[in-house]
Design a protein around this motif. Structure first.
Motif, PDB file in Angstrom:
ATOM      1  N   ILE A  18      -0.425   2.968 -21.181  1.00  0.00           N
ATOM      2  CA  ILE A  18      -0.674   4.281 -21.778  1.00  0.00           C
ATOM      3  C   ILE A  18       0.607   5.120 -21.845  1.00  0.00           C
ATOM      4  N   THR A  19       1.217   5.366 -20.687  1.00  0.00           N
ATOM      5  CA  THR A  19       2.344   6.294 -20.634  1.00  0.00           C
ATOM      6  C   THR A  19       3.576   5.742 -21.333  1.00  0.00           C
ATOM      7  N   PHE A  20       3.946   4.511 -21.002  1.00  0.00           N
ATOM      8  CA  PHE A  20       5.176   3.949 -21.563  1.00  0.00           C
ATOM      9  C   PHE A  20       5.128   3.833 -23.087  1.00  0.00           C
ATOM     10  N   GLY A  39      -5.069   1.156 -12.387  1.00  0.00           N
ATOM     11  CA  GLY A  39      -4.171   1.667 -11.371  1.00  0.00           C
ATOM     12  C   GLY A  39      -3.023   2.442 -11.986  1.00  0.00           C
ATOM     13  N   ILE A  40      -2.134   2.938 -11.113  1.00  0.00           N
ATOM     14  CA  ILE A  40      -1.013   3.753 -11.581  1.00  0.00           C
ATOM     15  C   ILE A  40      -0.090   2.951 -12.492  1.00  0.00           C
ATOM     16  N   TRP A  41       0.274   1.737 -12.055  1.00  0.00           N
ATOM     17  CA  TRP A  41       1.216   0.936 -12.834  1.00  0.00           C
ATOM     18  C   TRP A  41       0.601   0.438 -14.137  1.00  0.00           C
ATOM     19  N   SER A  73      -7.792   6.532 -18.520  1.00  0.00           N
ATOM     20  CA  SER A  73      -7.443   5.219 -17.987  1.00  0.00           C
ATOM     21  C   SER A  73      -7.770   5.130 -16.503  1.00  0.00           C
ATOM     22  N   SER A  74      -7.457   6.179 -15.767  1.00  0.00           N
ATOM     23  CA  SER A  74      -7.773   6.192 -14.333  1.00  0.00           C
ATOM     24  C   SER A  74      -9.276   6.180 -14.096  1.00  0.00           C
TER      25      SER A  74
END
Length: 266
Positions: free
Chosen positions: A182-184, A174-176, A168-169
């Motif tokens: 992806i992360t959540f 971005g981070i958010w 994704s990066s």
């Protein structure tokens, strides 16, 4: 590993004895909530629904339920936020003292409740000079509820790895954006399971609550303890105890189902 017949029999007998020791007292409490006796004699001389009606009409009991719900909900929300952030920090980054911090996060759930209660009572009253209130109870509960969220989230992070986040990066997110997309989603079921376990842990906690609650704060477990030996209150206490058991079982069952479903999908 395969066990022989004698070992299986011994294991079955031991398991049965443990289950009997755990669940027969709970069954007795359930039966006593319908007993016509005010002193909870056994066997019950008769059965009635009178105590269930009185329990739900008791202003003190309803206020205690509301207080427990408020404390458990706020403590769970705090635990979800802090537990997730700590898990991400410890799993995704390498820094000096990481293992020591991980130990300190897990330690509150391993300490005896009375030790935690005394320590927090001294911290609030002596060091901070803060009067005991519902907020000191919330903070106290959050200290050990964080552990359940932390354990669930960090276990999920270890299994998922970082490949999707790195992709994704690389694609310019971005981070958010990476966290949201992806992360959540990868952590969603772990957060729900951890939150449900934290809620159940907070809702029926009594030892730490006793040391950190002010004189006007009465949670449901404290209400049960205060009324257990009062005249004509024992059957009502049994009703509330049954409700407390059900409220504790439901989130734990849901959390277990979520964990099992996640493992099957994997």
């Amino acid at each position: 590993m395969r066990l022989g017949k004698p070992a299986r029999v011994i294991l079955a007998v031991v398991t049965g004895l443990i289950l009997v020791a755990v669940y027969v007292p709970l069954f007795v409490v359930l039966v006593n909530s319908f007993s016509t006796s005010t002193s909870l004699t056994w066997p019950p001389p008769g059965f009635t629904l009178e105590w269930w009606g009185k329990a739900f009409q008791s202003a003190g009991a309803m206020e205690a339920v509301l207080t427990s719900l408020q404390v458990a909900i706020v403590a769970t929300l705090i635990s979800l936020v802090l537990g997730t952030l700590i898990s991400l920090a410890l799993q995704r980054f390498t820094f000096f003292g990481r293992e020591a911090i991980s130990l300190l996060i897990i330690l509150p759930i391993a300490l005896p409740g009375i030790i935690t209660g005394i320590a927090l009572n001294n911290f609030f009253r002596t060091i901070m000079g803060v009067p005991l209130s519902i907020w000191t109870v919330v903070i106290a509960h959050a200290t050990f509820c964080i552990v359940t969220v932390f354990n669930n989230v960090i276990a999920r992070l270890r299994r998922t790895g970082t490949s999707l986040e790195e992709a994704s990066s690389d694609l310019g997110a971005g981070i958010w954006t990476t966290f949201r997309l992806i992360t959540f989603p990868q952590l969603r079921s772990a957060l729900l399971a951890g939150g449900l376990l934290a809620f159940a842990l907070s809702f029926d906690e009594i030892i730490v609550t006793t040391f950190t609650a002010g004189s006007g704060v009465t949670t449901l477990p404290i209400f049960i303890l205060n009324n257990m030996f009062r005249p004509n209150q024992a059957p009502i206490v049994s009703v509330i105890a049954v409700v407390l058991v059900v409220v504790s079982i439901v989130p734990i069952y849901i959390a277990q189902r979520l964990s099992g479903s996640e493992q099957q999908r994997r």
